[in-house]
Write a protein that holds these residues in place. Structure first.
Motif, mmCIF file in Angstrom:
data_model
loop_
_atom_site.group_PDB
_atom_site.id
_atom_site.type_symbol
_atom_site.label_atom_id
_atom_site.label_comp_id
_atom_site.label_asym_id
_atom_site.label_seq_id
_atom_site.Cartn_x
_atom_site.Cartn_y
_atom_site.Cartn_z
ATOM 1 N N UNK A 1 -18.840 59.480 -20.922
ATOM 2 C CA UNK A 1 -19.769 60.442 -20.321
ATOM 3 C C UNK A 1 -20.017 61.610 -21.268
ATOM 4 N N UNK A 2 -18.977 62.095 -21.917
ATOM 5 C CA UNK A 2 -19.129 63.211 -22.849
ATOM 6 C C UNK A 2 -20.000 62.830 -24.030
ATOM 7 N N UNK A 3 -19.914 61.563 -24.472
ATOM 8 C CA UNK A 3 -20.718 61.113 -25.603
ATOM 9 C C UNK A 3 -22.079 60.588 -25.177
ATOM 10 N N UNK B 1 -9.331 46.209 -21.070
ATOM 11 C CA UNK B 1 -7.886 46.358 -20.884
ATOM 12 C C UNK B 1 -7.566 46.850 -19.468
ATOM 13 N N UNK B 2 -8.318 47.830 -19.015
ATOM 14 C CA UNK B 2 -8.064 48.372 -17.679
ATOM 15 C C UNK B 2 -8.302 47.317 -16.603
ATOM 16 N N UNK B 3 -9.329 46.487 -16.791
ATOM 17 C CA UNK B 3 -9.611 45.439 -15.806
ATOM 18 C C UNK B 3 -8.464 44.432 -15.746
ATOM 19 N N UNK C 1 -20.675 52.535 -20.636
ATOM 20 C CA UNK C 1 -20.036 52.925 -19.382
ATOM 21 C C UNK C 1 -20.191 51.879 -18.283
ATOM 22 N N UNK C 2 -21.089 50.920 -18.470
ATOM 23 C CA UNK C 2 -21.405 49.998 -17.380
ATOM 24 C C UNK C 2 -20.176 49.270 -16.830
ATOM 25 N N UNK C 3 -19.375 48.562 -17.659
ATOM 26 C CA UNK C 3 -18.213 47.872 -17.080
ATOM 27 C C UNK C 3 -17.178 48.838 -16.524
ATOM 28 N N UNK C 4 -17.108 50.021 -17.105
ATOM 29 C CA UNK C 4 -16.126 51.006 -16.634
ATOM 30 C C UNK C 4 -16.498 51.505 -15.245
ATOM 31 N N UNK D 1 -10.613 55.908 -15.878
ATOM 32 C CA UNK D 1 -11.090 57.292 -15.816
ATOM 33 C C UNK D 1 -11.130 57.917 -17.206
ATOM 34 N N UNK D 2 -10.116 57.609 -18.020
ATOM 35 C CA UNK D 2 -10.095 58.121 -19.391
ATOM 36 C C UNK D 2 -11.298 57.621 -20.185
ATOM 37 N N UNK D 3 -11.549 56.336 -20.069
ATOM 38 C CA UNK D 3 -12.688 55.753 -20.784
ATOM 39 C C UNK D 3 -14.004 56.300 -20.250
ATOM 40 N N UNK D 4 -14.088 56.492 -18.935
ATOM 41 C CA UNK D 4 -15.329 56.998 -18.327
ATOM 42 C C UNK D 4 -15.640 58.410 -18.821
#
Length: 967
Positions: A489-491, A464-466, A497-500, A482-485
């Motif tokens: 990262x926390x999980x 969606x962000x892309x 995380x790769x596409x993010x 950034x929200x998704x990252x």
């Protein structure tokens, strides 16, 4: 230490003998089929550690959650590092580790501190490698030739068995020092003629009593022998059978607790015998499988069910494991569990899952064939998903959407629908149907939210962000990324995380923040190398672009080359085309034309020339490279033809101009003497509002520098081209500006980051940070002992671990609020992971008033800094000591300064003496006040100082500052 040798070289025996001589605790773990799964391996290590009385506080907390392997590894490492006694772990059977489990073990060993040791025995064909530890001087490799018998060893064994001397040399040479073969040959008194080890074993078994020798082959189905194991399987061996076998000299390795491991050559012979009775072979494996399932060992159960011919039971267990495999993206584990089952016997969902796992682990052709086979038998959404992924990587977009739509038509599980919607959104974005793509991505996010699958939600959010980026809503896209990252990262979801990370780096580049992009990518590349190898080339590709933008072109070319080769190996041709770009132009224009052309031709051959099967991006990239090839060969008309095609396609699909096409067209016109304003306009248009194009400019800049200077000379967009040229000629600073962290500890405790007040966790964590600042050489154990005095070292060490994590988490949050999106930790572990130094990150400038004041010698500056007692609420012994150190420094400085200015400025001198007396609380300090106040005629102050002396004598605190202004 790693012992690598085939069976029969005494690895287990050597480790057992060594372990018995140790004075520190030894944790012994014999690995089995379950340890292919990294979570099972970590759980087995945690369980074994409890036997050494390790307090598993972090592990117990994290293991109750649905934690991933990174979180489990960190929790186990913290508990082991907090243990006060050095531990030695012996892992026997390292060849049983799966690839992911071997990677988890490597990460765990890396995270452990000084004193702890791992000794691993394994065959050569194992996923675990000691190479990283050997390279750092932290490991020892003992290969087979160092474990083999020497001639002296063989001679000593021969004397024990009473073998004739003429036999010794022949036996040693014939078995080439293989200990098991030598011992068996000597024990059975074989003639000096080489015979297989199984024949030697057969001789020993033939000599056993008939009721034992006849039944013994049934033990081929188990890895360890014991009386209890035989009873569980109802194997009809007589009482005392184990003692008889041991006395007969059959090679067994004692494991303790009445358990023995048969040598591989023994199991080989027994297996050969048992297989002759197919019904008994299957019955026993069925029993072992049922026992393994009852004991919560699904991988062992699957393996035994397959050998029992009960694929139905194996597949039932595999289907129960499927959600876990999907959630953790354990594709290698999927392969290891399913590849033993004939594909014709797999259920449609499992056959499709295996096809996807093969594609995700680099076996593209096998995965494609298996998915296509499944579609011929019965379509499944996962088979269509696998083939859509394969089509995307091959650049065949029509085939991609065909499989997506077909998959959605048969999908009923929400997980399958979400994955296919995510792929559909990516496809629609690639063909510029952005609104439809955004709708599909939103639907995927909504469904993932509804079923509570954070992993799938993050993946859908990244798409969606892309798409938001493509709609020119870059600020909103940055926020979503950034929200998704942060969630990923926390999980610890490295794979999700790769596409993010890829898109975040691109967005930073577009905002002229190349250094932040590099910092993000470098950290993620390290994570991929540890936990997600498939993400390595994608990250290298984006980092190559960033290196070009930073002016580090050689590094960019090297990274792009590495990524290109790996993408070709994976048959991921469309992304290979992207990687090619970041070394093709540089090599072509600057003396390495043959290398660039060879790579280009290689990719063309693999991708083909069919426009319908290539993505728009791949087709445009191909046209641009053809143009540059023609230009480098002096074929200017051909170059212009390809440039016109590339420009038309780019405008039609993306409605933009590209710097590489506009730059080459203008350069050709310059060489021909036909340069005009329209060429400058085209290049300017490609550069304006797209600062990420700087990476592309740097790839060709030296060759086109005369063109840029000509534009500047003629005044065509001169400011823009001057800026571009300046940036190309200047290597930007490769480091982010340091953060300024200041701790105020005198009087009132407060912390500022770049001038803004922040919170850094609980009181004891801040006290620990202050101790580290004041004692830079202190290791963690010293810090823990001082800050948490009165607590046993084990608990204090655990508190120090917690404090460091708290400080780092709070610092990252504060740094983000200050505009640094992905800061590193404030405190990094130094040398000695178990008892490390707390190393302050070089990117952070840390100051503390309690440290600063000790270096100041001007009284007014000291009084400005001194706001009150050091850490006033702390009762720690070390704080009280440092409080006294600060007070003594201030008192001595004020008294010395008062003596120097007493004649010229007695009032200032008196004010300083009063402050010194209040801090010192000593008769001598108040007597100084009395002496000067009398000379100055300050009767009231003199009387107050005399009263203060009497209060001191009575054990009370005296304060004079309120009676006399310090101004």
């Amino acid at each position: 230490m790693l012992l690598v040798a085939p069976s029969g070289y005494g690895k287990t025996t050597a480790l057992a003998q060594w372990a018995r001589r140790q004075k520190t605790p030894v944790v012994w773990l014999r690995l089995n089929e379950e340890d292919k799964d990294p979570k099972t391996l970590l759980a087995d290590l945690a369980q074994a550690s409890t036997l050494a009385e390790v307090r598993m506080e972090n592990w117990d907390r994290v293991s109750l959650l649905d934690a991933n392997r990174e979180q489990l590894t960190a929790a186990l490492a913290e508990d082991l590092n907090a243990h006060t006694t050095d531990l030695t772990f012996v892992l026997d059977g390292g060849e049983r580790l799966g690839s992911d489990a071997a990677r988890a073990l490597t990460n765990l060993i890396t995270a452990l501190g000084e004193g702890h040791r791992f000794l691993i025995a394994q065959h050569a064909a194992s996923s675990f490698s000691a190479a990283p530890f050997l390279a750092r001087g932290e490991g020892l490799l003992i290969p087979a030739d160092e474990l083999a018998f020497t001639a002296e060893d063989t001679r000593a064994a021969a004397q024990h068995f009473g073998t004739q001397n003429k036999t010794i040399t022949v036996v040693h040479e014939q078995y080439q020092g293989w200990p098991a073969g030598v011992m068996l040959a000597l024990y059975t008194h074989q003639a000096p003629t080489p015979v297989p080890g199984t024949v030697l074993v057969q001789e020993l078994i033939d000599a056993l009593p008939e009721d034992i020798g006849r039944v013994l082959p049934q033990l081929a189905v188990v890895n360890t022998w014991s009386v209890e194991e035989v009873q569980h399987l109802d194997i009809p061996l007589p009482a005392g059978w184990l003692d008889v076998v041991l006395r007969a000299g059959l090679p067994l390795t004692p494991l303790g607790g009445g358990k023995f491991a048969p040598h591989d050559v023994v199991r080989e012979w027994l297996t050969e015998q048992l297989r002759q009775d197919v019904s008994l072979w299957r019955l026993l494996h069925l029993k072992v499988g049922q026992q393994a399932e009852a004991n919560g060992q699904p991988y062992s159960a699957i393996q035994n069910y397959v050998r029992a011919g009960r694929e139905d039971l194996a597949m039932r267990l595999a289907e129960e494991l499927t959600p876990r495999w999907y959630r953790a993206a354990d594709w290698l584990l999927v392969r290891e569990a399913l590849e033993d089952i004939p594909t014709s016997r797999l259920t449609p969902p499992l056959r499709s899952l295996l096809a996807l796992a093969l594609l995700e682990t680099g076996e593209a052709e096998r995965g494609r064939d298996l998915a296509q086979e499944q579609l011929r038998l019965a379509p499944t959404p996962t088979a269509h998903l696998a083939l859509s992924l394969d089509a995307y990587r091959a650049g065949n977009m029509p085939l991609m959407i065909e499989h997506i739509e077909a998959g959605l038509a048969v999908a009923t599980e929400q997980r399958d629908i979400i994955q296919l919607l995510r792929f559909k959104a990516a496809y629609l974005q690639s063909v510029r149907q952005l609104d439809a793509g955004l709708t599909a991505a939103d639907e995927a996010v909504r469904r993932a939210d509804a079923i509570g699958d954070v992993s799938l939600k993050i993946a859908a959010l990244s798409v969606k962000a892309f798409i938001l980026e493509q709609k020119e809503e870059r600020d909103l896209a940055l926020q979503e990324h950034q929200r998704a990252y942060l969630a990923g990262q926390q999980l610890g979801l490295t794979n999700r995380l790769m596409p993010i990370v890829d898109r975040l780096a691109s967005l930073y580049l577009s905002k002229d923040r190349a250094d932040e992009a590099a910092q993000l990518l470098e950290a993620y590349l390290t994570a991929c190398e540890r936990n997600y190898p498939l993400g390595v080339p994608v990250t290298q590709l984006r980092l190559a672009e960033v290196r070009h933008a930073q002016g580090r072109v050689d590094e960019g070319v090297q990274l792009a080359r590495q990524a290109f080769d790996e993408f070709l190996r994976q048959q991921n041709f469309s992304i290979a085309a992207d990687a090619l770009m970041y070394f093709f132009y540089t090599e072509l224009l600057w003396g390495q034309q043959a290398s660039a052309v060879a790579a280009f031709d290689r990719l063309r051959l693999l991708m083909g020339e069919d426009r319908e099967k290539l993505t728009s991006a791949a087709w445009i990239s191909r046209l641009k490279m053809l143009a540059y090839l023609a230009y480098s060969n002096g074929q200017l008309e051909d170059a212009l033809y390809h440039l016109d095609q590339a420009t038309a396609e780019t405008l039609e699909v993306y409605n933009v101009r590209h710097v590489l096409t506009e730059g080459l067209r203008a350069e050709i016109m310059r060489v021909r003497g036909q340069l005009d304003r329209t060429h400058a306009d085209g290049l300017a248009q490609s550069l304006e509002g797209a600062s990420e194009e700087l990476a592309h400019v740097r790839m060709v800049h030296p060759h086109f520098e005369p063109l840029l200077r000509e534009f500047i000379r003629r005044g065509w967009h001169a400011p823009l081209f001057k800026g571009v040229l300046q940036r190309c000629l200047t290597t930007p600073d490769q480091t982010l500006p340091p953060l300024q962290l200041h701790l105020s500890t005198l009087g009132r405790v407060s912390i500022t980051l770049n001038g803004q007040n922040v919170r850094l966790g609980h009181v004891s964590a801040i006290e620990a940070l202050v101790y580290r600042i004041l004692h830079p050489q202190a290791r963690q154990d010293e810090l823990a002992d001082r800050v948490w005095d009165g607590v046993d070292l084990k608990r204090a060490r655990q508190s120090a671990h917690t404090a460091r994590n708290t400080l780092n988490a709070s610092f990252r949050e504060a740094a983000r609020a200050s505009g640094v999106p992905f800061p590193a930790d404030l405190i990094l572990p130094g040398q000695g992971r178990r008892n490390p130094e707390w190393v302050i990150n070089d990117a952070v400038q840390v100051t503390c008033d309690a440290q600063v004041i000790l270096g100041r010698h001007e009284p007014r500056e000291v009084l400005r800094l001194y706001g009150g007692p050091f850490l006033p609420d702390s009762k720690s012994e070390w704080v009280e000591h440092h409080r006294e150190v600060v007070n003594r420094h201030v008192v001595r400085l004020l008294q010395e300064a008062a003596a120097q200015v007493e004649v010229q400025d007695p009032r200032t001198a008196l004010a300083w003496l009063i402050k010194a007396a209040d801090l010192a609380q000593t008769p001598e300090a108040f007597e100084r006040v009395i002496a000067l106040s009398r000379r100055m005629g300050e009767a009231v102050l003199t009387s107050a100082a005399e009263e203060a002396l009497r209060s001191l004598a009575a054990g009370q605190v005296a304060t004079l500052s309120r009676l006399y202004s310090l101004n």
